[in-house]
Each structure stands twice: as C-alpha cells, then as structure tokens.
Scaffold this motif. Structure first.
Motif, short mmCIF file in Angstrom:
data_model
loop_
_atom_site.label_atom_id
_atom_site.label_comp_id
_atom_site.label_asym_id
_atom_site.label_seq_id
_atom_site.Cartn_x
_atom_site.Cartn_y
_atom_site.Cartn_z
N ASP A 21 0.80 -1.23 -0.04
CA ASP A 21 -0.01 -0.06 -0.03
C ASP A 21 0.94 1.21 -0.09
N GLU A 22 1.65 1.36 -1.22
CA GLU A 22 2.44 2.61 -1.30
C GLU A 22 2.08 3.10 -2.62
N LEU A 23 2.54 4.22 -3.08
CA LEU A 23 2.29 5.02 -4.34
C LEU A 23 3.20 4.23 -5.33
N HIS A 24 2.51 3.96 -6.18
CA HIS A 24 3.13 3.56 -7.72
C HIS A 24 3.12 4.46 -8.57
N VAL A 25 3.95 5.02 -9.17
CA VAL A 25 4.02 5.74 -10.45
C VAL A 25 4.61 5.33 -11.48
N VAL A 26 3.69 5.37 -12.83
CA VAL A 26 4.19 4.77 -14.03
C VAL A 26 4.03 5.94 -15.19
N ALA A 27 5.31 5.89 -15.71
CA ALA A 27 5.54 7.04 -16.58
C ALA A 27 5.97 6.45 -17.87
N VAL A 28 5.79 7.21 -19.11
CA VAL A 28 6.00 6.53 -20.39
C VAL A 28 6.85 7.71 -21.22
N ASP A 29 7.78 7.27 -21.91
CA ASP A 29 8.64 7.82 -22.80
C ASP A 29 8.48 7.27 -24.33
N THR A 74 8.84 3.23 -23.85
CA THR A 74 9.51 2.78 -22.94
C THR A 74 8.63 3.23 -21.53
N PHE A 75 8.08 2.25 -20.83
CA PHE A 75 7.09 2.51 -19.64
C PHE A 75 8.26 2.24 -18.43
N VAL A 76 7.99 3.18 -17.57
CA VAL A 76 9.07 3.13 -16.40
C VAL A 76 8.14 3.02 -15.03
N LEU A 77 8.73 2.52 -14.16
CA LEU A 77 8.20 2.36 -12.81
C LEU A 77 8.90 3.64 -12.06
N LYS A 78 8.51 4.85 -11.88
CA LYS A 78 9.18 5.90 -11.51
C LYS A 78 9.38 5.64 -9.68
N GLY A 129 6.00 -2.54 -6.92
CA GLY A 129 5.16 -3.22 -7.59
C GLY A 129 4.71 -4.58 -7.06
N PRO A 130 4.27 -5.52 -8.01
CA PRO A 130 4.23 -5.39 -9.42
C PRO A 130 3.36 -4.59 -9.82
N VAL A 131 3.38 -3.96 -10.96
CA VAL A 131 2.27 -3.36 -11.69
C VAL A 131 2.38 -3.90 -13.16
N TYR A 132 1.25 -4.24 -13.45
CA TYR A 132 0.76 -4.89 -14.82
C TYR A 132 0.21 -3.93 -15.77
#
Length: 148
Positions: free
Chosen positions: A58-66, A102-106, A110-113
């Motif tokens: 239960d933490e913040l997961h930030v996904v970014a894209v380039d 490129t997808f990045v877990l900032k 995770g895991p993030v799907y």
C-alpha cells in the motif's frame, strides 16, 4: 460458390493486424520497452489497463511513459499513480503511442501490470488492392447465386 467470408480471409493472412501486449514492472524490472518491427509499416501501442498485482504494498506506484509522442528532452511523463487502498487499477481509452515506447516504474516496488494492443497498420496500397480483390470476389459470388 465460395464458402469463405471476407472476415475469414482477413484472419488467415500471414501477418496479424493487432496483437495483445503486456508487461510487468517491479523492483527488479523497472522499465519495459516496446520496439517497432523493421517492416516499414506503421505501428501503434494502445495502452488499455494499468493495475497493481495482489502482492503490491500500500504505497504509491507511479508509472511514466517515454515515446515518440513526447516532445522536448525525452523525460518520461507520468500517466498513472496507483495505490492499493485507493486506486488499484485504471482503464485507459484513446492512449495511442508510437514505438519505441518505454514504460517506467518511477516509484513503488510493484508489481504493476500493463496491458493493451500492439497494432500494425497495413500499407495503403496493399490494403486497397486487398479490398478490391474482396469486392470482386463478392460480386462473383452474387452472380453465381443468381445463376443457380
């Protein structure tokens, strides 16, 4: 009379037009790259869903894209901020990205799907020739039906 429909002919082609795509981001694999094929056709990545796995804390997961869509100095742009107790999943509509993407877990472990489609757009000249071929065959089928 031919028993194959235009739909079945499309399914039997050598190259699929759209393929399901997915990846997992976590502490061990913080990025995922979707590359384009060297086939001189246009490719799109359609991102549909981003969700946290059952093991995610239960933490913040930030996904970014380039991708080629972003302009400027190619810094990854955040597209999702997920937390298990607040927002464990999002569904996206209309997010089309040009490979390479490129997808990045900032942040977050995770895991993030991530899931979506990798679409290959046909060459216009080839597509028009195929449509003409289908319409000619359909016209021939109608003539055969009238004759019998």
């Amino acid at each position: 009379m031919s028993n194959s429909s235009p739909f079945s002919r499309l399914l039997s082609e050598d190259r699929p037009v759209a393929a399901l795509w997915g990846c997992q981001l976590n502490a061990g694999a913080r990025s995922c790259v979707v590359k384009e094929d060297d086939d001189l056709l246009e490719h799109l990545v359609l991102l549909r869903t981003i969700c946290l796995g059952a093991e995610a804390g239960d933490e913040l997961h930030v996904v970014a894209v380039d991708s080629k869509n972003t302009s400027g100095d190619n810094k990854p742009v955040p597209i999702a901020a997920l937390r298990t107790s607040v927002l464990p999943m999002i569904s996206l509509k209309g997010l089309e990205l040009l490979p390479p993407v490129t997808f990045v877990l900032k942040c977050g472990a995770g895991p993030v799907y991530l899931s979506g489609q990798h679409v290959t757009l046909e060459d216009d000249a080839r597509s028009e020739a195929h449509e003409e071929e289908i319409s000619e065959e359909d016209t021939g089928d109608e003539d055969d039906a009238r004759a019998s």
